[in-house]
Design a protein around this motif. Structure first.
Motif, PDB file in Angstrom:
ATOM      1  N   LEU A 158       0.734  -1.243   0.031  1.00 12.96           N
ATOM      2  CA  LEU A 158      -0.062   0.091   0.156  1.00 12.96           C
ATOM      3  C   LEU A 158       0.816   1.469  -0.026  1.00 12.96           C
ATOM      4  O   LEU A 158       0.391   2.139  -0.883  1.00 12.96           O
ATOM      5  N   LEU A 159       1.889   1.252   0.662  1.00 14.32           N
ATOM      6  CA  LEU A 159       3.019   2.540   0.517  1.00 14.32           C
ATOM      7  C   LEU A 159       3.442   2.589  -0.557  1.00 14.32           C
ATOM      8  O   LEU A 159       3.707   3.724  -1.020  1.00 14.32           O
ATOM      9  N   ALA A 160       3.982   1.623  -1.183  1.00 16.09           N
ATOM     10  CA  ALA A 160       4.666   1.707  -2.668  1.00 16.09           C
ATOM     11  C   ALA A 160       3.651   2.320  -3.379  1.00 16.09           C
ATOM     12  O   ALA A 160       4.113   3.129  -4.517  1.00 16.09           O
ATOM     13  N   LEU A 161       2.368   2.042  -3.442  1.00 13.79           N
ATOM     14  CA  LEU A 161       1.416   2.541  -4.361  1.00 13.79           C
ATOM     15  C   LEU A 161       1.073   3.957  -4.093  1.00 13.79           C
ATOM     16  O   LEU A 161       0.579   4.751  -4.864  1.00 13.79           O
ATOM     17  N   SER A 162       1.267   4.337  -2.883  1.00 13.47           N
ATOM     18  CA  SER A 162       0.772   5.551  -2.291  1.00 13.47           C
ATOM     19  C   SER A 162       1.586   6.975  -1.984  1.00 13.47           C
ATOM     20  O   SER A 162       1.420   8.161  -2.245  1.00 13.47           O
ATOM     21  N   MET A 163       2.891   6.465  -1.695  1.00 18.01           N
ATOM     22  CA  MET A 163       3.836   7.514  -1.006  1.00 18.01           C
ATOM     23  C   MET A 163       4.444   8.584  -2.267  1.00 18.01           C
ATOM     24  O   MET A 163       4.848   9.485  -1.865  1.00 18.01           O
ATOM     25  N   ASP A 164       4.057   7.994  -3.472  1.00 20.43           N
ATOM     26  CA  ASP A 164       4.481   9.295  -4.362  1.00 20.43           C
ATOM     27  C   ASP A 164       3.211   9.897  -4.941  1.00 20.43           C
ATOM     28  O   ASP A 164       3.475  10.790  -5.975  1.00 20.43           O
ATOM     29  N   ALA A 165       2.285   9.898  -4.274  1.00 23.80           N
ATOM     30  CA  ALA A 165       0.929  10.320  -4.900  1.00 23.80           C
ATOM     31  C   ALA A 165       0.939  11.996  -4.268  1.00 23.80           C
ATOM     32  O   ALA A 165       1.523  12.223  -3.178  1.00 23.80           O
ATOM     33  N   ASP A 166       0.337  12.930  -5.024  1.00 24.21           N
ATOM     34  CA  ASP A 166       0.113  14.248  -4.232  1.00 24.21           C
ATOM     35  C   ASP A 166      -0.795  14.277  -3.528  1.00 24.21           C
ATOM     36  O   ASP A 166      -0.723  15.033  -2.342  1.00 24.21           O
ATOM     37  N   GLU A 167      -1.745  13.351  -3.629  1.00 26.60           N
ATOM     38  CA  GLU A 167      -2.874  13.066  -2.586  1.00 26.60           C
ATOM     39  C   GLU A 167      -3.244  12.016  -2.391  1.00 26.60           C
ATOM     40  O   GLU A 167      -3.218  11.026  -3.227  1.00 26.60           O
ATOM     41  N   VAL A 168      -3.591  11.379  -0.883  1.00 21.07           N
ATOM     42  CA  VAL A 168      -3.834  10.211  -0.585  1.00 21.07           C
ATOM     43  C   VAL A 168      -4.931  10.325   0.191  1.00 21.07           C
ATOM     44  O   VAL A 168      -5.237  11.051   1.042  1.00 21.07           O
TER      45      VAL A 168
END
Length: 380
Positions: A158-168
């Motif tokens: 889940l972190l690999a999918l989310s941590m480079d997102a502008d918004e979570v």
């Protein structure tokens, strides 16, 4: 890139078992802005499942029409481990049974100090370059996280999918509640338009709760770096936990309504090309999380509430009672539930048989409460 579904297999906990996380990808990988959403990290909280199902349908139509300018990743079922906790039809889903147990939305890996050491003297006066530098360091640190167990694998995925997102956006719900959200103080104005679209009138504002929850973890690296580099470090990620009313507030109508609000918000942020929505966020009010009263059951018994969700209350007001079923004197077996804050009664237990000392109702107040300790603002 066209619409893609990727399946991420978690480490097998026992012989013959296997769990997967499915991620729906829309837009072009690496395009900006990027928004990540998931539902059901607490696997007993289900409204978000149907909301994201409805949202995926809308995103597929937008993808086919070539309207997605950014990137959107949707994980409709974030916690297959918790959903596997099925006991005679009851799914507790909030706490892990392995890896030391604990709340699925607490104590996520904190990478701030490690990323700071990695970027070191490479931080420059070029904010955009710093953004790229930090995101690369985050990916490298994520790759080193262990994934020997199901829970470790789930968190790493889940972190690999989310941590480079502008918004979570992390979708949850309460037992019985009004639409509300938990928002970092730094992002109050930023997320106010989304809260307006969702129809939320209560938002709990926080700095650091001490919980190391999923949404905080996605922001924590940037908060850590900004404390050292100030204006040289941008907010590479903003996150929020959305509480989609109560556990039983599930219907096609509500799911369609909430999915449309999210879709309109994507247009507002430029992720999707479309006509900007009209947003009225005048009804959104922020309340400090350390001013939120957790009303506790004074005895074990049956809880009865006298106030309705969304109603205003005053400190000292009785909002309900708990009936002690073991009292000898049944004429005097009711114990009042007394508000310790003036504000809005916005959430309560769905279960009416309560345990002595349980927090069974929430009141959003405006003034700091002495018994609310900064850094320990969430109960499991």
């Amino acid at each position: 890139m066209s619409y893609q579904i990727y399946s991420h297999t978690l480490p097998s906990a026992t012989p013959g078992t296997q769990r997967i996380i499915k991620a729906h990808h829309f837009g072009t990988a690496g395009a900006r802005p990027k928004i990540y959403l998931h539902a059901g990290l607490h696997a007993d909280e289900w409204p978000g499942f149907l909301v994201l199902n409805a949202l995926i349908k809308k995103l597929k139509v937008a993808e086919e029409a070539g309207l997605i300018d950014g990137e959107v990743i949707v994980v409709p079922v974030a916690n297959p481990i918790g959903l596997g906790q099925n006991f005679h039809g009851y799914i507790p889903g909030r706490f892990a049974f392995s890896d030391g147990g604990g709340n699925f939305n607490r104590n996520w890996p904190q990478l701030g100090a490690k990323v700071e050491r990695a970027v070191g003297e490479q931080v420059s006066g070029d904010v955009d370059a710093n953004l790229t530098l930090v995101r690369q360091a985050i990916r490298q640190e994520l790759a080193t996280l262990p994934e020997l167990t199901e829970l470790q694998g789930l968190r790493k995925t889940l972190l690999a999918l989310s941590m480079d997102a502008d918004e979570v956006l992390d979708l949850h719900c309460s037992g019985e509640a009004c639409m509300h959200a938990y928002v970092a103080q730094e992002f109050e104005e930023y997320f106010k338009p989304l809260l307006g679209l969702l129809g939320a009138e209560v938002a709990l504002s926080e700095l650091e709760t001490g919980a190391h929850s999923f949404d905080e973890t996605n922001v924590a690296v940037w908060r850590h770096l900004k404390s050292h580099y100030a204006h040289l470090m941008p907010w590479g990620c903003r996150s929020m936990t959305v509480e989609l009313r109560g556990e039983n507030d599930i219907s096609n109508e509500l799911a369609e309504q909430d999915a449309q609000a999210l879709f309109d918000y994507f247009i507002y942020r430029g992720v999707i090309n479309g006509e900007a929505p009209d947003i009225d966020d005048s009804g959104v009010t922020y309340y400090p999380l350390d001013a939120m009263d957790l009303v506790k059951a004074p005895v074990a018994g049956i809880a009865c509430f006298h106030k309705c969700l969304g109603e205003s209350v005053e400190a000292g007001e009785v909002i309900g009672e708990v009936v002690d079923l073991m009292a000898d004197d049944v004429e005097n077996s009711s114990y009042p539930l007394v508000a310790r804050a003036s504000g809005v009664f916005f959430a309560r237990f769905q279960r009416r048989l309560v345990v002595c000392g349980e927090s069974i109702a929430k009141i959003a107040g405006r003034e700091h409460l002495a018994f609310r300790e900064i850094g320990h603002l969430f109960e499991d």
